[in-house]
Design a protein around this motif. Sequence first.
Motif, PDB file in Angstrom:
ATOM      1  N   SER A  50       0.838  -1.196   0.000  1.00  0.00           N
ATOM      2  CA  SER A  50       0.000   0.000   0.000  1.00  0.00           C
ATOM      3  C   SER A  50       0.875   1.249   0.000  1.00  0.00           C
ATOM      4  O   SER A  50       0.490   2.289  -0.545  1.00  0.00           O
ATOM      5  CB  SER A  50      -0.923   0.007   1.209  1.00  0.00           C
ATOM      6  N   ASN A  51       2.031   1.165   0.613  1.00  0.00           N
ATOM      7  CA  ASN A  51       2.973   2.268   0.564  1.00  0.00           C
ATOM      8  C   ASN A  51       4.357   1.740   0.897  1.00  0.00           C
ATOM      9  O   ASN A  51       4.494   0.623   1.412  1.00  0.00           O
ATOM     10  CB  ASN A  51       2.590   3.397   1.533  1.00  0.00           C
ATOM     11  N   GLN A  88       8.256   3.106   2.503  1.00  0.00           N
ATOM     12  CA  GLN A  88       8.960   4.193   3.170  1.00  0.00           C
ATOM     13  C   GLN A  88      10.455   3.900   3.143  1.00  0.00           C
ATOM     14  O   GLN A  88      10.865   2.740   3.142  1.00  0.00           O
ATOM     15  CB  GLN A  88       8.482   4.300   4.621  1.00  0.00           C
ATOM     16  N   GLN A  91       7.917   8.821   2.100  1.00  0.00           N
ATOM     17  CA  GLN A  91       6.914   7.788   1.880  1.00  0.00           C
ATOM     18  C   GLN A  91       6.379   7.921   0.457  1.00  0.00           C
ATOM     19  O   GLN A  91       6.099   9.018  -0.006  1.00  0.00           O
ATOM     20  CB  GLN A  91       5.762   7.929   2.878  1.00  0.00           C
ATOM     21  N   SER A 149       4.385  -1.441   3.685  1.00  0.00           N
ATOM     22  CA  SER A 149       3.171  -1.627   4.464  1.00  0.00           C
ATOM     23  C   SER A 149       2.099  -2.282   3.610  1.00  0.00           C
ATOM     24  O   SER A 149       1.840  -1.857   2.492  1.00  0.00           O
ATOM     25  CB  SER A 149       2.670  -0.273   4.964  1.00  0.00           C
ATOM     26  N   PRO A 155      -3.444  -1.845   3.453  1.00  0.00           N
ATOM     27  CA  PRO A 155      -3.576  -0.430   3.828  1.00  0.00           C
ATOM     28  C   PRO A 155      -4.006  -0.298   5.282  1.00  0.00           C
ATOM     29  O   PRO A 155      -4.868  -1.041   5.740  1.00  0.00           O
ATOM     30  CB  PRO A 155      -4.659   0.087   2.881  1.00  0.00           C
ATOM     31  N   GLY A 156      -3.382   0.617   5.990  1.00  0.00           N
ATOM     32  CA  GLY A 156      -3.711   0.797   7.391  1.00  0.00           C
ATOM     33  C   GLY A 156      -3.068  -0.220   8.292  1.00  0.00           C
ATOM     34  O   GLY A 156      -3.349  -0.250   9.490  1.00  0.00           O
ATOM     35  N   SER A 157      -2.201  -1.044   7.733  1.00  0.00           N
ATOM     36  CA  SER A 157      -1.524  -2.056   8.546  1.00  0.00           C
ATOM     37  C   SER A 157      -0.731  -1.397   9.670  1.00  0.00           C
ATOM     38  O   SER A 157      -0.199  -0.313   9.515  1.00  0.00           O
ATOM     39  CB  SER A 157      -0.588  -2.877   7.669  1.00  0.00           C
ATOM     40  N   TYR A 158      -0.663  -2.101  10.786  1.00  0.00           N
ATOM     41  CA  TYR A 158       0.096  -1.590  11.921  1.00  0.00           C
ATOM     42  C   TYR A 158       1.586  -1.754  11.723  1.00  0.00           C
ATOM     43  O   TYR A 158       2.372  -1.183  12.451  1.00  0.00           O
ATOM     44  CB  TYR A 158      -0.301  -2.339  13.188  1.00  0.00           C
ATOM     45  N   GLN A 159       1.952  -2.575  10.790  1.00  0.00           N
ATOM     46  CA  GLN A 159       3.354  -2.966  10.718  1.00  0.00           C
ATOM     47  C   GLN A 159       4.008  -2.558   9.412  1.00  0.00           C
ATOM     48  O   GLN A 159       3.375  -2.508   8.369  1.00  0.00           O
ATOM     49  CB  GLN A 159       3.475  -4.483  10.850  1.00  0.00           C
ATOM     50  N   LEU A 160       5.298  -2.270   9.531  1.00  0.00           N
ATOM     51  CA  LEU A 160       6.154  -2.132   8.371  1.00  0.00           C
ATOM     52  C   LEU A 160       7.057  -3.349   8.320  1.00  0.00           C
ATOM     53  O   LEU A 160       7.610  -3.746   9.340  1.00  0.00           O
ATOM     54  CB  LEU A 160       7.032  -0.885   8.475  1.00  0.00           C
ATOM     55  N   PHE A 162      10.520  -4.392   7.020  1.00  0.00           N
ATOM     56  CA  PHE A 162      11.726  -3.726   6.549  1.00  0.00           C
ATOM     57  C   PHE A 162      12.611  -4.683   5.763  1.00  0.00           C
ATOM     58  O   PHE A 162      12.705  -5.875   6.080  1.00  0.00           O
ATOM     59  CB  PHE A 162      12.532  -3.179   7.732  1.00  0.00           C
TER      60      PHE A 162
END
Lengths: 112, 110
Positions: free
Chosen positions: A30-31, A33, A48, A92, A95-100, A102
């Motif tokens: 969804s995004n 960073q 982002q 992520s 969408p709106g996920s709490y986690q990234l 890495f």
Amino acid sequence: GQQVMQIPQYQHVQEGEDFTTYCNSSTTLSNIQWYKQRPGGHPVFLIQLVKSGEVKKQKRLTFQFGEAKKNSSLHITATQTTDVGTYFCGGSDPPGSYQLTFGKGTKLSVIP
Amino acid sequence: SQTIHQWPATLVQPVGSPLSLECTVEGTSNPNLYWYRQAAGRGLQLLFYSVGIGQISSEVPQNLSASRPQDRQFILSSKKLLLSDSGFYLCAGQDRQTQYFGPGTRLLVL
């Protein structure tokens, strides 16, 4: 689960050369960073990207998000010694996920 | 944005001793909070995250635990440290979808 791969793991460049690090996800993001961690420091947020095909620039840094939203790149033009550090991407999903999730980062060394 | 405070900056502990690392957050109320561990020269491993007071999710089985007694306080603990617990511990807070990291605690277990 979602996996984010980042290459290369290490990169040594002569000052003034360009540098690129690539980030690939196993799933559509969804995004994405990007973070920079200076030696001995902590990760600091750079940017982002959210839209498919998005390109953003910060001075000598150019960030791209792939059309399929599964890959991204960070390109530094004419590296300087201040660019030294480890660059991490974090994705992520959904969408709106709490986690990234890495990537393992690319450690950049700049030879003066 | 958020400001993340962590202490101590460096900690040397013997094997078998307890651990308590504290993280406090300034800025957004009710932030999502995270504990990461970074081994030397390695990536960021998510240990715990919290979406609210008393709500903790663990990502990996381990010797550590986390608690969130207050909205802006996140604590990482262990009853008995192992050598493998050595590393760089980072607390992060999420504002919208961006994560802001604290300065970290370097833990060396001997």
